[in-house]
Write an enzyme that holds these catalytic residues in place. Sequence first.
Site, PDB file in Angstrom:
ATOM      1  N   THR A  64      38.658 154.573   3.398  1.00 43.93           N
ATOM      2  CA  THR A  64      38.955 155.507   2.299  1.00 43.93           C
ATOM      3  C   THR A  64      38.350 156.885   2.561  1.00 43.93           C
ATOM      4  O   THR A  64      39.042 157.904   2.502  1.00 43.93           O
ATOM      5  CB  THR A  64      38.391 154.936   0.975  1.00 43.93           C
ATOM      6  OG1 THR A  64      38.916 153.619   0.811  1.00 43.93           O
ATOM      7  CG2 THR A  64      38.759 155.792  -0.206  1.00 43.93           C
ATOM      8  N   VAL A  65      37.051 156.931   2.872  1.00 42.70           N
ATOM      9  CA  VAL A  65      36.398 158.234   3.036  1.00 42.70           C
ATOM     10  C   VAL A  65      36.860 158.896   4.344  1.00 42.70           C
ATOM     11  O   VAL A  65      37.163 160.099   4.378  1.00 42.70           O
ATOM     12  CB  VAL A  65      34.858 158.093   3.006  1.00 42.70           C
ATOM     13  CG1 VAL A  65      34.193 159.456   3.167  1.00 42.70           C
ATOM     14  CG2 VAL A  65      34.400 157.442   1.708  1.00 42.70           C
ATOM     15  N   VAL A 116      24.719 160.513  -1.758  1.00 41.99           N
ATOM     16  CA  VAL A 116      24.222 160.410  -3.141  1.00 41.99           C
ATOM     17  C   VAL A 116      25.175 161.148  -4.069  1.00 41.99           C
ATOM     18  O   VAL A 116      25.431 162.340  -3.870  1.00 41.99           O
ATOM     19  CB  VAL A 116      22.807 161.015  -3.278  1.00 41.99           C
ATOM     20  CG1 VAL A 116      22.318 160.916  -4.725  1.00 41.99           C
ATOM     21  CG2 VAL A 116      21.832 160.332  -2.343  1.00 41.99           C
ATOM     22  N   ILE A 141      29.120 165.483  -5.742  1.00 38.49           N
ATOM     23  CA  ILE A 141      28.191 166.409  -6.420  1.00 38.49           C
ATOM     24  C   ILE A 141      27.176 166.930  -5.397  1.00 38.49           C
ATOM     25  O   ILE A 141      26.509 166.137  -4.734  1.00 38.49           O
ATOM     26  CB  ILE A 141      27.440 165.708  -7.581  1.00 38.49           C
ATOM     27  CG1 ILE A 141      28.423 165.063  -8.549  1.00 38.49           C
ATOM     28  CG2 ILE A 141      26.522 166.690  -8.295  1.00 38.49           C
ATOM     29  CD1 ILE A 141      27.764 164.217  -9.641  1.00 38.49           C
ATOM     30  N   GLY A 193      40.447 148.963  -8.058  1.00 38.36           N
ATOM     31  CA  GLY A 193      39.883 149.390  -6.772  1.00 38.36           C
ATOM     32  C   GLY A 193      38.558 150.122  -6.909  1.00 38.36           C
ATOM     33  O   GLY A 193      38.032 150.664  -5.938  1.00 38.36           O
ATOM     34  N   GLU A 198      34.098 146.538  -5.784  1.00 38.43           N
ATOM     35  CA  GLU A 198      34.386 145.713  -4.605  1.00 38.43           C
ATOM     36  C   GLU A 198      34.649 144.280  -5.046  1.00 38.43           C
ATOM     37  O   GLU A 198      34.255 143.871  -6.133  1.00 38.43           O
ATOM     38  CB  GLU A 198      33.155 145.680  -3.683  1.00 38.43           C
ATOM     39  CG  GLU A 198      32.615 147.035  -3.294  1.00 38.43           C
ATOM     40  CD  GLU A 198      33.424 147.676  -2.195  1.00 38.43           C
ATOM     41  OE1 GLU A 198      34.134 146.937  -1.488  1.00 38.43           O
ATOM     42  OE2 GLU A 198      33.370 148.911  -2.071  1.00 38.43           O
ATOM     43  N   LYS A 209      20.452 155.158  -3.472  1.00 36.70           N
ATOM     44  CA  LYS A 209      20.655 156.590  -3.729  1.00 36.70           C
ATOM     45  C   LYS A 209      19.385 157.228  -4.297  1.00 36.70           C
ATOM     46  O   LYS A 209      18.999 158.323  -3.880  1.00 36.70           O
ATOM     47  CB  LYS A 209      21.837 156.777  -4.685  1.00 36.70           C
ATOM     48  CG  LYS A 209      23.176 156.407  -4.025  1.00 36.70           C
ATOM     49  CD  LYS A 209      24.289 156.309  -5.059  1.00 36.70           C
ATOM     50  CE  LYS A 209      25.633 155.998  -4.404  1.00 36.70           C
ATOM     51  NZ  LYS A 209      26.656 155.609  -5.385  1.00 36.70           N
TER      52      LYS A 209
END
Length: 402
Positions: free
Chosen positions: A11-12, A127, A131, A182, A185, A200
């Site tokens: 995805t990323v 994190v 943002i 989605g 998980e 994080k």
Amino acid sequence: MIKIAVLGYGTVGSGVVELIERNGALLRERAGEEVSVKYILDLRDFPGDPYEDKVVHDFGMILDDPEISILCEVMGGVGAAYQFTKQALEAGKSVCTSNKELVAKHGAELLAIAGRMHCNYMFEASVAGGIPIIRTINSALLADKVESITGILNGTTNYILTKMEKEGADYRGVLKQAQELGYAERNPEADVEGLDTGRKIAILADMLTGKSVDPDKVATEGITKITTADFAYAKAAGMTIKLLARCGVSGDGSAWAMVAPYMLPVEHSLGRVDDVFNGIQITCSMLGDAMFGGKGAGKLPTASAVAADVMDCAMHPGRTVMRAWSREEAVLSDTAQLESRFFLRVKASESGAVQAAFAGSVPVAAQREEDAGFFTPAMKERDCQAICAKLGDAILNRIRLV
Ligand code: HSE
């Protein structure tokens, strides 16, 4: 031309490739030269994908290619991702990552290598997704002292809690829905048990303390025990329930970090950060309080943060811009010593005994017959825990108050 490699085409990774394509002209203008993806490393093939010709399976090709100066590690985990990152940095190539598990576990070591090799290990996306909180602490607040951070850092759990609050839906049902959409998980443990949030906040605590905060030592409670009954009491008191990550450095220099569900007033700056959004409140010695919000997960928001790191690396060749923290382990204060008020949901038949045990507690009227609710006065966690233990199964749930 700046040529990069993307490790992991999930995805990323696909978001990073898409962003670099879509914002190509803007990146060229700002970096002063074209930024393009030369390799995509993945175990799989992607027949029919517009970038299938860039897919490789051998990391050595990327490592040995002198044209590659920047890598995006968006594969996750602490196995191959750790080895590849280390080898790339040792070769003087910068690495930009969204991999919070790796940063939380090996950040100090990897940052030290980057410093020695005059390149960068960048982790803005690790994190709160899109943002820009890492960059804010690393550069915008350089002259200030961050004293504490409170944040909603996990989109999945925030989505679940928001649905429970707004629709009266029960935890199991909303989790199933979140999985179907989605967000969550198939194995949701890392999110719902607070482990993702713990990693994080450990990274933010690393930056605050300048030492390594072991994510496994962050006191962590997830959201699995929160019920619609708890939300009924929160609503009656004008409050809501959020999974908060908190860390800080006390006046005596001791550090603390924790993750737990909290009841907080809806008008609190984090009280209406809903659905998959994240929010972060930073308290600094000079600036005072500052709030940050936005999308903490998702393909393009996370890719935006990874690509911003790529641009930083591209615009500062041969210069390390990220401040490192030491490998020395930060000793965290025992959270049992922290003081707060607590919400207690108790068996209706035991409410007299509970009220007697917690002197000064205030009832919360939620028009429920099955149970009763109280707010305790401010007390140490350890003391609250001890009284609750004595009351045994009279206590149905206990939630800290902000
Ligand atoms: N599972 C994470 C979340 C993804 O829901 O926030 C982003 O780190």
